[in-house]
Write a protein that holds these residues in place. Structure first.
Motif, PDB file in Angstrom:
ATOM      1  N   ARG A  86      -0.316 -10.245   3.663  1.00 56.45           N
ATOM      2  CA  ARG A  86       0.314  -9.610   4.823  1.00 56.45           C
ATOM      3  C   ARG A  86      -0.630  -9.506   6.022  1.00 56.45           C
ATOM      4  N   SER A  98      -3.954  -8.496   6.262  1.00 57.75           N
ATOM      5  CA  SER A  98      -4.865  -7.361   6.408  1.00 57.75           C
ATOM      6  C   SER A  98      -6.133  -7.784   7.150  1.00 57.75           C
ATOM      7  N   SER A 137       4.884  -2.932   0.274  1.00 57.05           N
ATOM      8  CA  SER A 137       4.129  -2.956   1.523  1.00 57.05           C
ATOM      9  C   SER A 137       2.659  -3.130   1.203  1.00 57.05           C
ATOM     10  N   ALA A 138       1.886  -3.503   2.221  1.00 61.59           N
ATOM     11  CA  ALA A 138       0.450  -3.668   2.023  1.00 61.59           C
ATOM     12  C   ALA A 138      -0.193  -2.360   1.579  1.00 61.59           C
ATOM     13  N   SER A 139       0.246  -1.251   2.174  1.00 62.33           N
ATOM     14  CA  SER A 139      -0.361   0.041   1.834  1.00 62.33           C
ATOM     15  C   SER A 139      -0.011   0.458   0.413  1.00 62.33           C
ATOM     16  N   GLU A 195      -3.259   3.092   6.790  1.00 62.44           N
ATOM     17  CA  GLU A 195      -2.395   2.000   7.212  1.00 62.44           C
ATOM     18  C   GLU A 195      -0.921   2.361   7.073  1.00 62.44           C
ATOM     19  N   SER A 218      -1.975  -1.632  -1.978  1.00 67.65           N
ATOM     20  CA  SER A 218      -3.376  -1.206  -1.960  1.00 67.65           C
ATOM     21  C   SER A 218      -3.585   0.021  -2.839  1.00 67.65           C
ATOM     22  N   GLY A 248      -9.189  -8.906   4.809  1.00 68.45           N
ATOM     23  CA  GLY A 248      -8.801  -9.972   3.892  1.00 68.45           C
ATOM     24  C   GLY A 248      -9.906 -10.386   2.941  1.00 68.45           C
ATOM     25  N   TRP A 277     -10.073  -7.888   0.088  1.00 70.59           N
ATOM     26  CA  TRP A 277      -8.959  -8.021  -0.853  1.00 70.59           C
ATOM     27  C   TRP A 277      -9.064  -9.317  -1.660  1.00 70.59           C
ATOM     28  N   ALA A 333      -5.412   2.553   2.506  1.00 65.92           N
ATOM     29  CA  ALA A 333      -3.964   2.433   2.332  1.00 65.92           C
ATOM     30  C   ALA A 333      -3.242   3.582   3.001  1.00 65.92           C
ATOM     31  N   VAL A 388      -1.393  -8.776  -2.082  1.00 63.33           N
ATOM     32  CA  VAL A 388      -0.340  -8.384  -1.133  1.00 63.33           C
ATOM     33  C   VAL A 388      -0.912  -8.053   0.244  1.00 63.33           C
ATOM     34  N   PRO A 389      -1.896  -7.145   0.363  1.00 57.49           N
ATOM     35  CA  PRO A 389      -2.452  -6.913   1.707  1.00 57.49           C
ATOM     36  C   PRO A 389      -3.097  -8.173   2.287  1.00 57.49           C
TER      37      PRO A 389
END
Length: 198
Positions: A62, A64, A4-6, A196, A9, A67, A70, A193, A58-59
């Motif tokens: 997905r 975020s 997952s994004a979290s 989220e 992160s 962005g 990241w 993270a 990844v985030p």
């Protein structure tokens, strides 16, 4: 395995802290007059930066809302992988070649440090963005972390931009501020993270 994004992160934040620890160990040993085990430290850093390159995407992938931060973290990881790789693969052979290769060694060293400064610049920029986020919506400790992330991030952007031009003359200042910015970036990213993840 799905990330997952979290979760990605948090992993990114962990490896950012690993790079802070290795920097402190390296500088601490040098300051104490002890020759640090550069190959071991740089290999650990290379692995950490490779992880940062991947997990920071990844985030971003997905969708975020952060962005740009990241993207900066991932690219900062890329630049640092290259500069660490130059140290591991090129410094030794050029040093061993003796005086005749000294100009080539100095050029490679300068190039590696340019990438080091560029990586710290990007980590600082990401810290500035996430720090502003926590200053805007955080309360108490979150706002304090946001302020420190934004302040050190701005400092890292300024000092490392200067270092990209001035070179080794400001390496301690740029590296020190950049390392502090990386620490607060990691904390701000970990906090993001957790929020989220719910």
């Amino acid at each position: 395995m799905q990330f997952s994004a979290s979760r990605a992160s948090l992993i990114t934040a962990f490896f950012l802290i690993v790079t802070v620890v290795t920097q402190l160990i390296y500088i601490g040993l040098r300051s104490a007059g002890i020759d640090p085990p550069a190959n071991i430290i740089w290999t650990v850093e290379a692995a950490a930066f490779l992880a940062i390159c991947v997990f920071a995407l990844v985030p971003l992938a997905r969708g975020s809302a952060y962005g740009a931060a990241w993207a900066a973290v991932s690219l900062g990881g890329v630049f640092n992988v290259i500069q660490v790789g130059m140290g591991l693969a090129m410094f030794g052979p050029l040093k061993d070649a003796g005086v005749a290769m000294a100009p080539a060694f100095e050029a490679v060293l300068a190039g590696a440090f340019f990438l080091y400064f560029a990586g710290k610049f990007l980590f600082g920029f990401a810290g500035l963005l996430l720090g502003i986020h926590w200053l805007r919506i955080g309360g108490g400790a979150a706002k304090a972390v946001g302020g420190l992330a934004a302040l050190t991030g701005l400092g890292a952007v300024a000092t490392n931009l200067l270092a990209m031009s001035a070179g080794m003359d400001v390496v301690m200042l740029a590296g020190g501020v950049g390392t502090a910015a990386t620490l607060f970036l990691a904390i701000a990213a970990a906090m993001l993270a957790r929020t989220e993840a719910g």
